[in-house]
Design a protein around this motif. Structure first.
Motif, PDB file in Angstrom:
ATOM      1  N   LEU A  50      12.124  10.743 -56.470  1.00 30.73           N
ATOM      2  CA  LEU A  50      13.392  11.406 -56.814  1.00 30.73           C
ATOM      3  C   LEU A  50      14.465  10.398 -57.214  1.00 30.73           C
ATOM      4  N   PRO A 100      22.788  14.913 -50.202  1.00 31.15           N
ATOM      5  CA  PRO A 100      21.342  14.668 -50.220  1.00 31.15           C
ATOM      6  C   PRO A 100      20.842  14.409 -51.644  1.00 31.15           C
ATOM      7  N   LEU A 141      17.974  15.181 -52.899  1.00 27.60           N
ATOM      8  CA  LEU A 141      17.311  16.367 -53.432  1.00 27.60           C
ATOM      9  C   LEU A 141      18.335  17.315 -54.054  1.00 27.60           C
ATOM     10  N   SER A 197      14.739  23.781 -48.669  1.00 26.14           N
ATOM     11  CA  SER A 197      14.449  22.963 -47.509  1.00 26.14           C
ATOM     12  C   SER A 197      14.472  21.498 -47.898  1.00 26.14           C
ATOM     13  N   PRO A 198      15.094  20.621 -47.093  1.00 24.52           N
ATOM     14  CA  PRO A 198      15.174  19.209 -47.459  1.00 24.52           C
ATOM     15  C   PRO A 198      13.934  18.406 -47.095  1.00 24.52           C
ATOM     16  N   ASP A 199      12.917  19.050 -46.480  1.00 25.34           N
ATOM     17  CA  ASP A 199      11.798  18.257 -45.970  1.00 25.34           C
ATOM     18  C   ASP A 199      10.478  18.655 -46.612  1.00 25.34           C
ATOM     19  N   SER A 201       8.067  19.176 -54.717  1.00 26.14           N
ATOM     20  CA  SER A 201       7.691  17.767 -54.620  1.00 26.14           C
ATOM     21  C   SER A 201       8.926  16.963 -54.216  1.00 26.14           C
ATOM     22  N   VAL A 202       8.885  16.350 -53.050  1.00 23.48           N
ATOM     23  CA  VAL A 202      10.002  15.541 -52.553  1.00 23.48           C
ATOM     24  C   VAL A 202       9.448  14.202 -52.098  1.00 23.48           C
ATOM     25  N   SER A 203       9.863  13.130 -52.763  1.00 24.71           N
ATOM     26  CA  SER A 203       9.364  11.795 -52.459  1.00 24.71           C
ATOM     27  C   SER A 203      10.382  10.773 -52.936  1.00 24.71           C
ATOM     28  N   GLY A 212      18.337   9.614 -49.418  1.00 24.68           N
ATOM     29  CA  GLY A 212      16.989   9.854 -49.904  1.00 24.68           C
ATOM     30  C   GLY A 212      16.137  10.599 -48.892  1.00 24.68           C
ATOM     31  N   PRO A 213      14.935  11.009 -49.289  1.00 26.11           N
ATOM     32  CA  PRO A 213      14.058  11.783 -48.396  1.00 26.11           C
ATOM     33  C   PRO A 213      13.705  11.057 -47.103  1.00 26.11           C
ATOM     34  N   ASP A 214      13.707   9.723 -47.127  1.00 24.74           N
ATOM     35  CA  ASP A 214      13.364   8.951 -45.934  1.00 24.74           C
ATOM     36  C   ASP A 214      14.593   8.528 -45.136  1.00 24.74           C
TER      37      ASP A 214
END
Length: 269
Positions: free
Chosen positions: A160, A213, A215, A264-266, A155-157, A193-195
């Motif tokens: 985090l 990162p 994450l 994986s970062p995505d 879960s990456v959003s 961040g993820p974005d």
């Protein structure tokens, strides 16, 4: 507590994200081992259900919680494992229903508490917001173990950010848990961040800093990845040491996980 509503919404969303993963599993898959030694997927969900109930007890009957939680570190760790073993022995459907009930009841209780309320916990007492953040952190961390076991993306959003914030706020606690004096100076923490946006804490001109990162930072402060597998940079000896001992959760730090592949970062939520 107007600022609590978005946080509780994110807590519910993180629980729902993990719920969506495990609800679709065949019963046999609940017995799959996870990266936590001796723990299956069922153990991970049983632990979340148990800790949600403990947090609910802290919110509704703090004196009773304090009596039951006043165990030394090793005894508490044994109690946590025993609770996970007991919960994991239940049928997956009943276990999932129990977790849903406990996390829903906790979120409702946290929303009803008055401004300024403090809740006892296994570490230092927490504000209502800190408790909600801690529950989100644990949900995400144990959810990561579940997705690892299933060879799925984590879960990456933007949620985090709560995990990272708790990781920053627990810096001194992490040093103390390892028998080390907390650093005297503040650090600068800058995370991507993820974005692609930058999340930052601490003074811009701080001599010591941590960057990388978001994450990777969250994986480190929840001790889900060995530092060698993460793209985090530390400037300054205390900041460097922090990445060795970082810990956003109460209790013993546990064994370091062995080096593995980099995540994986995505990944998606």
């Amino acid at each position: 507590m107007a600022d609590l509503a978005p946080l509780l919404a994110d807590l519910r969303a993180e629980g729902d994200a993990l719920d969506g993963v495990v609800a679709a599993l065949e019963e046999t898959a609940w017995l799959d081992p996870t990266p936590a030694e001796g723990w299956t997927i069922a153990h991970q969900i049983a632990h979340l259900a148990w800790t949600d109930r403990q947090a609910l007890l802290a919110a509704t009957d703090p004196e009773k919680f304090a009596r039951e939680a006043g165990k030394p570190g090793a005894a508490l760790a044994a109690a946590v494992d025993e609770a996970a073993d007991t919960g994991a022995a239940d049928a997956p459907g009943r276990l999932l229903a129990r977790w849903r009930e406990s996390r829903t009841a906790l979120a409702e209780q946290l929303a009803a508490l008055p401004d300024g309320a403090r809740l006892p916990w296994f570490g230092p007492p927490m504000s209502v917001g800190s408790m909600a953040t801690a529950r989100l952190m644990e949900t995400w961390a144990h959810g990561f173990d579940v997705t690892e076991a299933l060879h799925r993306l984590p879960s990456v959003s933007g949620r985090l950010r709560h995990v990272a914030h708790l990781g920053v706020r627990t810096r001194n606690f992490a040093f103390q848990q390892h028998g080390l004096p907390p650093p005297a100076e503040e650090f600068r923490v800058e995370l991507i961040g993820p974005d692609g946006d930058t999340w930052s804490w601490g003074p811009e001109d701080a001599a010591q800093r941590v960057t990388g990162p978001a994450l990777d930072f969250c994986l480190r402060v929840t001790r889900r990845r060995n530092r060698a597998d993460l793209t985090l940079e530390a400037t300054g000896p205390d900041a460097d040491r922090w990445l060795d001992v970082a810990q956003a959760f109460a209790g013993l730090p546990g064994a370091e996980r062995p080096p593995a592949h980099r995540p994986s970062p995505d990944g998606g939520a």
